[in-house]
Each structure stands twice: as structure tokens, then as C-alpha cells.
Design a protein around this motif. Sequence first.
Motif, PDB file in Angstrom:
ATOM      1  N   GLY A  56     -11.507  17.185 -58.120  1.00 12.67           N
ATOM      2  CA  GLY A  56     -12.778  17.873 -58.315  1.00 12.67           C
ATOM      3  C   GLY A  56     -13.875  16.999 -58.877  1.00 12.67           C
ATOM      4  N   VAL A  57     -13.552  15.722 -59.212  1.00 12.31           N
ATOM      5  CA  VAL A  57     -14.575  14.843 -59.803  1.00 12.31           C
ATOM      6  C   VAL A  57     -15.191  13.963 -58.716  1.00 12.31           C
ATOM      7  CG1 VAL A  57     -14.970  12.915 -61.394  1.00 12.31           C
ATOM      8  CG2 VAL A  57     -13.489  14.823 -62.078  1.00 12.31           C
ATOM      9  N   ALA A  58     -16.524  13.998 -58.622  1.00 12.11           N
ATOM     10  CA  ALA A  58     -17.215  13.131 -57.662  1.00 12.11           C
ATOM     11  C   ALA A  58     -17.444  11.758 -58.287  1.00 12.11           C
ATOM     12  CB  ALA A  58     -18.543  13.752 -57.251  1.00 12.11           C
ATOM     13  N   GLU A  59     -17.924  11.764 -59.510  1.00  9.03           N
ATOM     14  CA  GLU A  59     -18.179  10.504 -60.226  1.00  9.03           C
ATOM     15  C   GLU A  59     -18.418  10.805 -61.698  1.00  9.03           C
ATOM     16  OE1 GLU A  59     -21.813   8.579 -59.169  1.00  9.03           O
ATOM     17  OE2 GLU A  59     -22.887  10.462 -58.936  1.00  9.03           O
ATOM     18  N   CYS A  60     -18.487   9.737 -62.484  1.00  5.14           N
ATOM     19  CA  CYS A  60     -18.721   9.947 -63.919  1.00  5.14           C
ATOM     20  C   CYS A  60     -19.300   8.689 -64.540  1.00  5.14           C
ATOM     21  CB  CYS A  60     -17.428  10.335 -64.624  1.00  5.14           C
ATOM     22  SG  CYS A  60     -16.325   8.953 -64.824  1.00  5.14           S
ATOM     23  N   ALA A  61     -19.758   8.821 -65.762  1.00  7.18           N
ATOM     24  CA  ALA A  61     -20.237   7.657 -66.527  1.00  7.18           C
ATOM     25  C   ALA A  61     -19.845   7.859 -67.985  1.00  7.18           C
ATOM     26  CB  ALA A  61     -21.752   7.538 -66.400  1.00  7.18           C
ATOM     27  N   LEU A  62     -19.407   6.772 -68.613  1.00 13.24           N
ATOM     28  CA  LEU A  62     -19.065   6.827 -70.036  1.00 13.24           C
ATOM     29  C   LEU A  62     -20.054   5.939 -70.778  1.00 13.24           C
ATOM     30  CD1 LEU A  62     -16.606   7.904 -71.899  1.00 13.24           C
ATOM     31  CD2 LEU A  62     -16.065   5.492 -72.055  1.00 13.24           C
ATOM     32  N   VAL A  63     -20.690   6.494 -71.788  1.00  9.75           N
ATOM     33  CA  VAL A  63     -21.631   5.677 -72.573  1.00  9.75           C
ATOM     34  C   VAL A  63     -21.274   5.744 -74.048  1.00  9.75           C
ATOM     35  CG1 VAL A  63     -23.596   5.860 -70.990  1.00  9.75           C
ATOM     36  CG2 VAL A  63     -23.266   7.626 -72.750  1.00  9.75           C
ATOM     37  N   GLY A  64     -21.667   4.695 -74.767  1.00 13.85           N
ATOM     38  CA  GLY A  64     -21.442   4.667 -76.206  1.00 13.85           C
ATOM     39  C   GLY A  64     -22.666   5.197 -76.934  1.00 13.85           C
ATOM     40  N   VAL A  65     -22.432   6.061 -77.927  1.00 14.76           N
ATOM     41  CA  VAL A  65     -23.555   6.580 -78.723  1.00 14.76           C
ATOM     42  C   VAL A  65     -23.234   6.387 -80.204  1.00 14.76           C
ATOM     43  CG1 VAL A  65     -24.145   8.300 -76.955  1.00 14.76           C
ATOM     44  CG2 VAL A  65     -22.670   8.951 -78.861  1.00 14.76           C
ATOM     45  N   PRO A  66     -24.270   6.311 -81.050  1.00 16.47           N
ATOM     46  CA  PRO A  66     -24.026   6.071 -82.481  1.00 16.47           C
ATOM     47  C   PRO A  66     -23.174   7.164 -83.120  1.00 16.47           C
ATOM     48  CG  PRO A  66     -26.356   5.796 -81.950  1.00 16.47           C
ATOM     49  CD  PRO A  66     -25.703   6.375 -80.731  1.00 16.47           C
ATOM     50  N   HIS A  67     -22.304   6.730 -84.040  1.00 11.31           N
ATOM     51  CA  HIS A  67     -21.424   7.670 -84.738  1.00 11.31           C
ATOM     52  C   HIS A  67     -21.339   7.222 -86.194  1.00 11.31           C
ATOM     53  CE1 HIS A  67     -17.616   9.653 -85.885  1.00 11.31           C
ATOM     54  NE2 HIS A  67     -17.924  10.535 -84.946  1.00 11.31           N
ATOM     55  N   PRO A  68     -21.462   8.161 -87.150  1.00 10.17           N
ATOM     56  CA  PRO A  68     -21.533   7.736 -88.552  1.00 10.17           C
ATOM     57  C   PRO A  68     -20.254   7.085 -89.068  1.00 10.17           C
ATOM     58  CG  PRO A  68     -21.459  10.152 -88.364  1.00 10.17           C
ATOM     59  CD  PRO A  68     -21.629   9.600 -86.985  1.00 10.17           C
ATOM     60  N   ASP A  69     -19.104   7.431 -88.516  1.00  7.14           N
ATOM     61  CA  ASP A  69     -17.837   6.894 -89.007  1.00  7.14           C
ATOM     62  C   ASP A  69     -17.382   5.703 -88.159  1.00  7.14           C
ATOM     63  OD1 ASP A  69     -15.418   6.712 -90.434  1.00  7.14           O
ATOM     64  OD2 ASP A  69     -14.404   8.096 -89.073  1.00  7.14           O
ATOM     65  N   PHE A  70     -17.305   5.894 -86.847  1.00  5.84           N
ATOM     66  CA  PHE A  70     -16.783   4.845 -85.959  1.00  5.84           C
ATOM     67  C   PHE A  70     -17.854   3.869 -85.479  1.00  5.84           C
ATOM     68  CE2 PHE A  70     -13.491   8.250 -85.107  1.00  5.84           C
ATOM     69  CZ  PHE A  70     -12.460   7.576 -85.741  1.00  5.84           C
ATOM     70  N   GLY A  71     -19.099   4.056 -85.891  1.00  6.30           N
ATOM     71  CA  GLY A  71     -20.173   3.160 -85.446  1.00  6.30           C
ATOM     72  C   GLY A  71     -20.697   3.566 -84.087  1.00  6.30           C
ATOM     73  N   GLU A  72     -19.771   3.679 -83.149  1.00  4.47           N
ATOM     74  CA  GLU A  72     -20.111   4.025 -81.777  1.00  4.47           C
ATOM     75  C   GLU A  72     -18.921   4.802 -81.227  1.00  4.47           C
ATOM     76  OE1 GLU A  72     -22.062   1.202 -78.252  1.00  4.47           O
ATOM     77  OE2 GLU A  72     -20.565   0.376 -79.559  1.00  4.47           O
ATOM     78  N   VAL A  73     -19.169   5.815 -80.401  1.00  6.77           N
ATOM     79  CA  VAL A  73     -18.062   6.507 -79.721  1.00  6.77           C
ATOM     80  C   VAL A  73     -18.476   6.784 -78.283  1.00  6.77           C
ATOM     81  CG1 VAL A  73     -17.086   7.618 -81.792  1.00  6.77           C
ATOM     82  CG2 VAL A  73     -18.834   8.823 -80.447  1.00  6.77           C
ATOM     83  N   GLY A  74     -17.484   7.073 -77.441  1.00  8.38           N
ATOM     84  CA  GLY A  74     -17.747   7.313 -76.029  1.00  8.38           C
ATOM     85  C   GLY A  74     -18.077   8.770 -75.743  1.00  8.38           C
ATOM     86  N   VAL A  75     -19.059   8.959 -74.869  1.00 15.64           N
ATOM     87  CA  VAL A  75     -19.395  10.292 -74.357  1.00 15.64           C
ATOM     88  C   VAL A  75     -19.308  10.210 -72.837  1.00 15.64           C
ATOM     89  CG1 VAL A  75     -21.271  11.987 -74.090  1.00 15.64           C
ATOM     90  CG2 VAL A  75     -20.886  10.868 -76.301  1.00 15.64           C
ATOM     91  N   ALA A  76     -18.569  11.148 -72.235  1.00 15.65           N
ATOM     92  CA  ALA A  76     -18.390  11.114 -70.777  1.00 15.65           C
ATOM     93  C   ALA A  76     -19.267  12.158 -70.113  1.00 15.65           C
ATOM     94  CB  ALA A  76     -16.929  11.382 -70.433  1.00 15.65           C
ATOM     95  N   VAL A  77     -19.909  11.755 -69.014  1.00 18.65           N
ATOM     96  CA  VAL A  77     -20.696  12.681 -68.209  1.00 18.65           C
ATOM     97  C   VAL A  77     -20.058  12.707 -66.824  1.00 18.65           C
ATOM     98  CG1 VAL A  77     -22.959  13.164 -67.228  1.00 18.65           C
ATOM     99  CG2 VAL A  77     -22.777  12.177 -69.512  1.00 18.65           C
TER     100      VAL A  77
END
Length: 535
Positions: free
Chosen positions: A454-475
Motif C-alpha cells: 500500500g506504500v507508493a513512496e516515503c521520506a524520512l527526515v531528521g527534526v530537532p528533539h530536546p533529548d536525542f538532538g535529532e529524531v526521524g519523522v517519516a512521511v
Amino acid sequence: MAAAAGGCLVGAGIRSSTRFPMSQNNLFSALRAAFPRDLDQTAVQTETGLCYSWRDLDRATAMLANLLQSLGLPAGSRIAAHVDKSVEAMLLYLATLRAGYVYLPLNVAYQSAELQYFFGTAEPAVLVCCPRDFGWASKLAFQAGTHYVFTLDDQRQGSLLERAAQHSDVHTVAARKADDLAAMVYTSGTTGRSKGAMLSHGNLLSNAKVLKDYWGWRTGDVLIHCLPIFHVHGLFVALHGALLNGSKMIWMARFDPKQVLAYLPQATVFMGVPTLYVRLLGEAGLTPQACAKMRLFVAGSAPLLLETFQEWTSRTGHTILERYGMSETVMLSSNPYAPDARHGDQFERRGGTVGFPLPGVQLRISSGEGKTCAVGEVGNIEVRGPNVFSGYWRMPEKTAEEFTDGGYFKTGDVGMVDARGYVSIVGRSKDLIISGGYNVYPAEIEGYINAMPGVAECALVGVPHPDFGEVGVAVVIAKPGAAPDANAIVKALKANLANFKIPKRCYVLPELPRNAMGKVQKNLLRQQYQNLFTA
Ligand code: MLC
Ligand code: AMP
């Protein structure tokens, strides 16, 4: 020794001499030569109250090295370790060096699909795994041609120690040339799937010696070791630093801020990724008094926010020393240990910078067309030196791509050097997220999501996070007529990937932003989600 309490593999019967002959160029030899004269002093103290003397370290590594050598492995064999952090796991690393084989550390969080890839490409002759993983991990290893699988848990149990206990505690360190391989560390470099960075005895030893001087290691230093030992920071920088100085380590199986605070009065040196500093700052007990005996706090592996740097100084009276490195090069640059007036100037530890290239390291900022950038100009960071790896395991083309004609390694980091010579990292040309000091390669996670129904495509980006510095968000974008469920996607990822790679959020959207060329504009996604965790 706690020893009898069980620190060592067997009880009494000490036969090792107090002065160790040097086996030319074997890193282990250099580390062992730095053991203190009194081998009965404590070398490692654990949270559970075990103490390992320097003699224990020598004897246990001898027994383990004798076990490895009894297997009749060909020269250059890889010894893979997929085990929880323990002193014995550290001894396995040292024994592998001692026996002259190549250590292959694997993050214990890796799941079967990840291990299958590592075993398939590295073809380890030996795997040491946790008893709980033996069933599936040994199957994967045997399929990849591994001959021996041993087990080791964090309570000093398992077939590795049982077998080693049958071997002599006397062992002659294997002679190695400086450019013989000592370890292989998997990393993705600038692109694509993980690649094994080949590090030699010479790479590791030269870097350890430079850091010993640069960071002013001295008699009486005690290191709090609370980092994982399957990556460069905990395995090489922290461990080699303490051993090459004959310094005691307070050994923590995992980071716990309250426990670190309790150990600070007994210690002088602490090393951590920025997340550890953020978590320590969350403790009310972090005071100048708690840090009164400390000499040095080192941070690295990910960007240290200026606000963390400053808050640390105001809360503790200590200035964090930030340094920069990577799997392919070990350490590259560091802020100064002490103000240096050599150039008629005072060089302080400067937040937001990673200091100066270490002695022996040539670092330049390149415009990308072979030209070196001017002072203050942003470009690609390229490095050369005795610490720089020889290449990626069985990937000559990839290796060639990552080096310039002049032998500089392209780090994939983007930065600048200011008029005083301080290096700053301002970004990355590689698509990489650094989360809590662990590297997450979007391409790898995107590959898994794209293969889901069911997935056509996706992108994972890093965004600021107070504990880990950066975390991944998937679209994720659905195929026409399909309706993939974000929770189900995350659940499926958890079954295949190490926990730190799992996106912290997953959204199913109608489309991805693209530029005129049709390329996904990850920068717009990053902008869109930049306040998701920090608002
Ligand atoms: C754990 N989780 C992470 C994570 N660590 N998620 C993103 N990034 C990470 N780094 C997940 C857990 O699986 C859990 O998910 C949830 O986040 C909360 O976990 P936690 O209990 O808070 O995590 P913890 O076990 O405390 O580990 C956090 C940590 C650890 C920061 C102590 O990640 C760590 O030790 N990091 C250091 C990495 C390191 O040594 N890097 C050096 C690389 S060498 P869930 O779903 O189960 O709740 C290198 C070169 C150089 O880079 O220059 O040094
Ligand atoms: P690894 O592949 O785990 O070796 O990660 C190396 C990468 O970590 C480097 O290429 C940098 O992008 C990053 N890194 C290491 N130290 C620092 C630092 N002090 N500041 C910013 N990034 C860092």
C-alpha cells in the motif's frame, strides 16, 4: 581482585610477568605496556561491585586470545560481537587484538535483517552473541559461512568464557604491522547501505597516542565509562584513552544519570554524546560540588547545542571539551585542553566549534571542485592523516569515490574554519540523522517502508528533539486506492530494525513536496516538522 568474586575467568595461578615485551605495532601491546607497575591495582570497577585488576585483564585476554588462536582461523579473520555491554565483552575486543584478528563490533540492538547483511558481507569466522539470541543469530551466521558461534551474557555466563577457561593465561601477543587490520566498523559513509570501515592497528594507536597528550591524561585519572562499546566513541576513544594511561575505569553497562552523579566524586574524566549531557543537566544534583574532583568532560558524536555547552558551565563550573570524529577516521579535531599561548593568543574551548585539527591530521575545507575555501567560507570537510582508514571492506569503487586524488577523505560533513583556526560543522552533505549519538540512514528506513503493502513512496527526515538532538519523522504516500496505517508501519519497522532507527512519528499524506526536477524537497519537510518536539 573481585575476581575471586569472579572478575577473572579462573581463580588463582598468576603467571604473567610484570613487564610486558612489546610486540611491534600490535595496538594491544601498546595498551598493555601502559598497564601500571602494580598489576594488582584495580583496572575496572563495575556497578555491581566487581573489581578487575590489571593482572585480571592480562590473564583473561591471554585466555581468550589462546581460545581464538586454537580455532586455527586464517589471518585477518573477523571476530563479530553482538553482545550486551560487559567487561568481558571489552576483554573479547582486547583479546581479538592480542591474537591478531579483526574485531567486528555490532550494536546489540540490531535485528535479524540487519545482522544478515553484516554477516553476509563481513563473513566473520567467529560470532559471539547473547545466549537469548543464539537460536536465530547462530543460524544466520552459519548460513553466512561462520564456523564458530559462542555465547556471552552480561553476567559472565556463556560458552565463550567456559571455553576460554580451559586455555592458558600465558600468551605471546601476535606481531602485527601498523597497517594490518585491527577492527572493522560498519557505517554508511556518505551514501547507501552500511559499509565496513577498515581500521588498522596504526590508525587506532596513532589516534590514541595523540589524544592521550592532547587531553592531558595524567596519573590518577579515573574514567566513567558509560557509552556503548560497539561504536568508535565508547570502544576506541574512551577505552583506549583510559588503558593507554593505565587509568582505572568505572564501568557502567548503560548510562544512568543518577548513577553517573554518584560516581563523579570518584572520577576525573567523563565522555558522552550530547544526549548524556542534556540528561545530566536534568538532575538537580549536578552542582559544582558534585564535579569538584572532575578534570575533563568530553562531548562528541553529534552536535552539542550551544545552550547545553553554556548551561553546563554555569551549573558545574566546567567547560565541556567538544571534539569531532567518525568511524572512518577516529578523532579528527578537538577543542584545546588548556589555553594555549603558543601563537600569542589564548585558545579557549569554544562552544559551537569542534576545535582544531588534531596533531598529524590535515583538515581542509573544499569547495567541491578541488579548490580550498577561504577562511570563514563554508565547504566540504576533507581530511588526511595516520588515523584515516584504508577503505571500505571489499568496496574498492566506493573507497575510490570517497577519497580525493591527493588522498584526502571526504567526510560528508560541511563546515568552515575561522580566522583563529577553529573548525565548525554547519551541516552534512550526506543524508544522515544523528539521534542520541547513533546514526540513522534515511535511505535504509525508506527502503523498508517503500516495500510495505500500500506504500507508493516515503521520506524520512531528521527534526530537532530536546533529548536525542535529532529524531526521524517519516512521511508516507499511499498507492492509489490503498490506505496504509501509520501505526502498522511503525510496528513493522520495529520487527526489522534496531530501536534507535524507528521514526518517532509517522504520517500518511497525499503527496511529498518536490522541486521542478521532481526531486523530493526534504528541506521543506524538515521545516514543516521542525517544532514537532521542541515547541
Ligand atoms: C534509544 N532510543 C533511541 C535512542 N536510544 N531513539 C533514538 N535515538 C537514540 N539514540 C529509543 C529506545 O529504543 C526507546 O524506544 C526510546 O528511544 C527511549 O529510550 P531510552 O530508554 O530513553 O534510551 P536509552 O536506553 O536511555 O538510550 C539513550 C542513549 C543511547 C542516549 C543513552 O542511545 C546511547 O547510549 N547513545 C550513545 C550512542 C553512541 O555511543 N554513539 C557514538 C557513535 S561513534 P521505545 O520505542 O522502546 O520506547 C561516532 C563517532 C564519534 O559517532 O565522533 O564519536
Ligand atoms: P559515525 O558514522 O558514527 O562515525 O558518525 C560520524 C559523524 O558524526 C560525523 O561525520 C559527524 O557528522 C558526526 N559528528 C561527530 N562528532 C561531532 C560533533 N562534535 N559535532 C557534530 N557532528 C559530529
